[in-house]
Enzyme design. Sequence first.
Site, mmCIF file in Angstrom:
data_model
loop_
_atom_site.group_PDB
_atom_site.id
_atom_site.type_symbol
_atom_site.label_atom_id
_atom_site.label_comp_id
_atom_site.label_asym_id
_atom_site.label_seq_id
_atom_site.Cartn_x
_atom_site.Cartn_y
_atom_site.Cartn_z
ATOM 1 N N HIS A 31 5.063 3.048 0.216
ATOM 2 C CA HIS A 31 3.750 2.812 -0.368
ATOM 3 C C HIS A 31 2.656 3.280 0.586
ATOM 4 O O HIS A 31 2.762 3.096 1.794
ATOM 5 C CB HIS A 31 3.562 1.335 -0.698
ATOM 6 N N HIS A 32 1.611 3.854 0.019
ATOM 7 C CA HIS A 32 0.527 4.362 0.844
ATOM 8 C C HIS A 32 -0.180 3.245 1.592
ATOM 9 O O HIS A 32 -0.841 3.484 2.599
ATOM 10 C CB HIS A 32 -0.458 5.151 -0.027
ATOM 11 N N ALA A 33 -0.035 2.007 1.129
ATOM 12 C CA ALA A 33 -0.626 0.881 1.863
ATOM 13 C C ALA A 33 0.130 0.643 3.173
ATOM 14 O O ALA A 33 -0.393 0.001 4.084
ATOM 15 C CB ALA A 33 -0.601 -0.385 1.007
ATOM 16 N N MET A 76 1.006 4.626 -6.156
ATOM 17 C CA MET A 76 0.333 4.984 -4.910
ATOM 18 C C MET A 76 1.333 5.030 -3.759
ATOM 19 O O MET A 76 1.062 4.534 -2.672
ATOM 20 C CB MET A 76 -0.799 3.988 -4.630
#
Lengths: 450, 450
Positions: free
Chosen positions: B138-140, B21
Site C-alpha cells: 500500500h502506498h501508505a 492505492m
Amino acid sequence: MNLIAPPDYMFLAMESREHPMHVGGLELFTPPHGSGPDFARNLYESLLAEPKVANMFRRRVGSAMATPRALTWTDDSDVDLSYHVRLSALPRPGRIRELLETVSLWHGSLLDRHRPLWEINIVEGLEDGRFAVYTKIHHALADGVSALKLLQNSLVTDPSELHVPSFFAPRNTSDRPGSRSAFSAIRTAAKLSLDTAGIIPHAGRIGFKAALAEQVPLPLRAPRSMFNVPIGGARRFAGQSWRIERLKTVSTALDCTLNDVVLGMCSGALRSYLLEQAALPEKPLISLVPVSLRQTGANGSNAVGAVLASLGTHKADPLDRMQEITRTIAIAKEMMGGLSQLQALALSAAFVSPFAISSITGVSQAVPPTFNVVISNVPGPTQPLYWNGARLDGIYPASIVMDGLALNITLTSNADNIDFGLIGCRRSVPHLQRLLLHLESALQDLERAT
Amino acid sequence: MNLIAPPDYMFLAMESREHPMHVGGLELFTPPHGSGPDFARNLYESLLAEPKVANMFRRRVGSAMATPRALTWTDDSDVDLSYHVRLSALPRPGRIRELLETVSLWHGSLLDRHRPLWEINIVEGLEDGRFAVYTKIHHALADGVSALKLLQNSLVTDPSELHVPSFFAPRNTSDRPGSRSAFSAIRTAAKLSLDTAGIIPHAGRIGFKAALAEQVPLPLRAPRSMFNVPIGGARRFAGQSWRIERLKTVSTALDCTLNDVVLGMCSGALRSYLLEQAALPEKPLISLVPVSLRQTGANGSNAVGAVLASLGTHKADPLDRMQEITRTIAIAKEMMGGLSQLQALALSAAFVSPFAISSITGVSQAVPPTFNVVISNVPGPTQPLYWNGARLDGIYPASIVMDGLALNITLTSNADNIDFGLIGCRRSVPHLQRLLLHLESALQDLERAT
C-alpha cells in the site's frame, strides 16, 4: 434505465470491503477419457467465444457516483469476456489443498462494480488430472440457490452432448433439449432462496416491527461463541463430498431425516473444532436452518423461512446430540406450522435481522447472537451431470459470512453425494479445513453408534 | 497507538474500489543451474518460515470503523504469513502473456485493510522454467520507489549467497554484509519519492494556493485524450526489458540524455497506439516527468518535483518528436532551476493537484488535463542481482492510475537493461500490451534515424 429493486439494492448498499456480498461455487470435473492436456483451455476458449451474453450477465450498476438511494441497472453493451472469464492454474503439487487455498483468496475479493457482477475461473493443474471451476456472482444478481442452479445451466446428463451454451449465454426454458430435464425441479423453483443472505432483505422490509406485533417468541437462546464476532474481509474456504448412502443408513437407523443427519455431522464437527480451539460454549450452539415454506400463488415461487435448531454441542455422546437436534427441529417445525405465512416470514426475519443491522452499523458485539451458525441445505442435481463430456464430481457452495456470523456451512446434493462447502472469516475461524476432518469423524461416530 | 501521518493518511482516505492505492512490482528470475522443480516452492516455504516480520510489515490500520479523520496504525502482533505470502501458478502454456494477464487481475484488487497492507505472490509454471514474483504494497506504507527498493532487500550481487532474510524481515542498515552494497545509492535515498502518487500529498498540503501565490505559470497546455477519463477498478499490466546499450547509442548520436530517449520511445509508442485507436489528439500529448530536486539537509532526503514535457505526438517524424521533447524538457528544467525549492514544489503540486481533487470528488471530467500521462524513471540496481542463487532478469514496476490519468508508464534500470512497467485502466486503455510492440518499433525508428 432501471432502478434496482429494494432487495437487490440492499446487497449493494450493505457491501463493504469487509462484507463482500457475492456467492460462489466450486465445481470439480473429471475430463473425458482420452482428452488431451488442453481440455480445460479449450473450454475456456469456448466460453470466450460465446457470441451472446444473457441480460442478467450484462447488467451493471448504473452509477457508482449516484446517490446511494438511486442505483440503477444499466445494460453493459460491451461486456469484456476476457475479464469475466479466466483461466488459472494451481501451483505444484496441485492438491485439493492448493485448490482450496486459491479459492479462499478469490472469494475474499470484491467484484468490480464498474462491470457486470460475475466472474468464472477455470483452474487447471490439479495433480490428478481433473480441473475445477470457481464462479462468483453478486447476490444482487442471484441468491446462492439460483447461482448454483445457473452454474448447472451448461451441464447435461448425456456425456456425449457437446457444445452446450455456457451458463451466461441467453437461453429460453422452452427450447431446452429434453436431455437437460434432470434438474427441472430446481429450475422451476427459480425464485427459491434458501440461503440466509436471501432472507435479509425480508428482514429489512418486515423486520422486528412485524415480529414484535405478531408477538412471536424466540424459542432458543444462543450462547456467545467465537463465530459471533465482527469479521474481516479475507476468507477461508473448504469443501468435500460424502456418499449420500452413508447418511441414509444413519437416518434410517435413527428414524430421522437426512437433514437431521447433516446437522448431526455439523454438530459433532463443530464440537470437536471448538474443543480444539478451547472455545466450546457451555450451552449448545444454535443453528439457523433455512427451510422452504408452502407454495404461494401460480408462479411457483416459494417463500423462505428458517427454523432454529439446537446442535447439542454441549453433549459428548453423538446420539444425545442427535436427540436434541431432532427434538428442537420438531418443535420449531410445529411452531412454524401453526403460523400464517406472514408470521412465519416475520419470525424468520426476526432471526436474521440483527445481522442486517449489524452489517451496516458494525454494532454486532452489542447484540447477543440469535443463532451461532447457518447450516443450509440446497437441492442439487440428482443424476450425474457433464460439461462437454467432463463429469461433474462435486459442487461446493461458497456463501456469505457477516459480522456476527463468521462461519457458513452450505451443502448440496450431487447425484450420489452430498457436497459440503464451508466458508469462514479467515481471521475469526482459523484452520477452517480441520472442520472437514471433523465432519468425517462425526459421521463415523454416528455410524458406529447406530 | 499511532496516528497515521497526513501524507500516508491521504492514500487511505483517497482509496476506493475504483482507485486502489497500492504500488506493485513484477520480478522475473532464472533459477540457478541444476535446481529442481521445487525451487520456487522452497523459496515460498522459506518466506513462510521467516521468524520475524519488520515493523512496517506488521502495521495495520487501527480501526476501519473509526471516524475517517482519526485512523491509526496499530501493530498486528499475529501476522498471518500464509495470507500475505502466496504461491501461484500460470495456466498452460505459461507464456509471458499469461503472466501479465494474471498480474493485471491481481493489481486491480484491493488490499485487505484488516491486515498489514502488503502481499507477495511467487508464480511458477512459466514455460521457460523461470519464475516470477509479484509484490503489492500500500502506498501508505511505501511509495513506488521505496517499494521497489524494499523488494531488492533480499537480493544480493553474489549468486552463491543463500538464505538472505526476506524483504519483510527486520533489518538494520548497519549490519548488512558488504556484498549488498550494490545499490546503496538507492538505499540512502530512502525518502526519495519519484512516483506521481507520491507528490499528491504535497499537492494537498501546498496545493494551488501556494502555486497561485507564487504566480507560477503553467508552461504547456495538454489536449483532452482517451487517457484522461474517469477510471474503473480493473487494471491491465504489461512489462518488458530493453538493453540500455541500444538507448545509449541513440542518446549519444542525438546528444541528449538517456531519459530523453525513453521519452522518445514513449512518444512514438503512444502516437502509434493512439493512431490505432483513432484517438490521436491534434495537439501533442504532455507528459509529467517526476524529477529529483536538490538535496535537502543532512538526512540525505530528497525533495521531489516534476516537469512537464511535450511528447510531440502530433509529428510523424521521430527526430522531430525528439527535438520537441528535448526542447520542452530544457525549458522546464531552466524554469525549475530559477525557482526556490518551495516554488518548485508548489509548481509540481499545481501540476498534480487537480488529480488529487478529482479522485475524491469525481469531477475530473470538468477539469481540463494538465498533462496526459506520467512517465517515471526510477533508479534501479546497476549490477546483476540474485535471490538465493536465482538471477533477477527484470523488475517491472506497477504503479497507480487515477481518475483523469488512466495510463502510467514507470521504468527502472536493472543491470544492463531498462525495464518498463505499464499499468492502465482496463476499460479506458484497451490492448495495453500493444504499447510494448510500439515501444520496440519506436526504438527501432530512432535507431534507423540516427
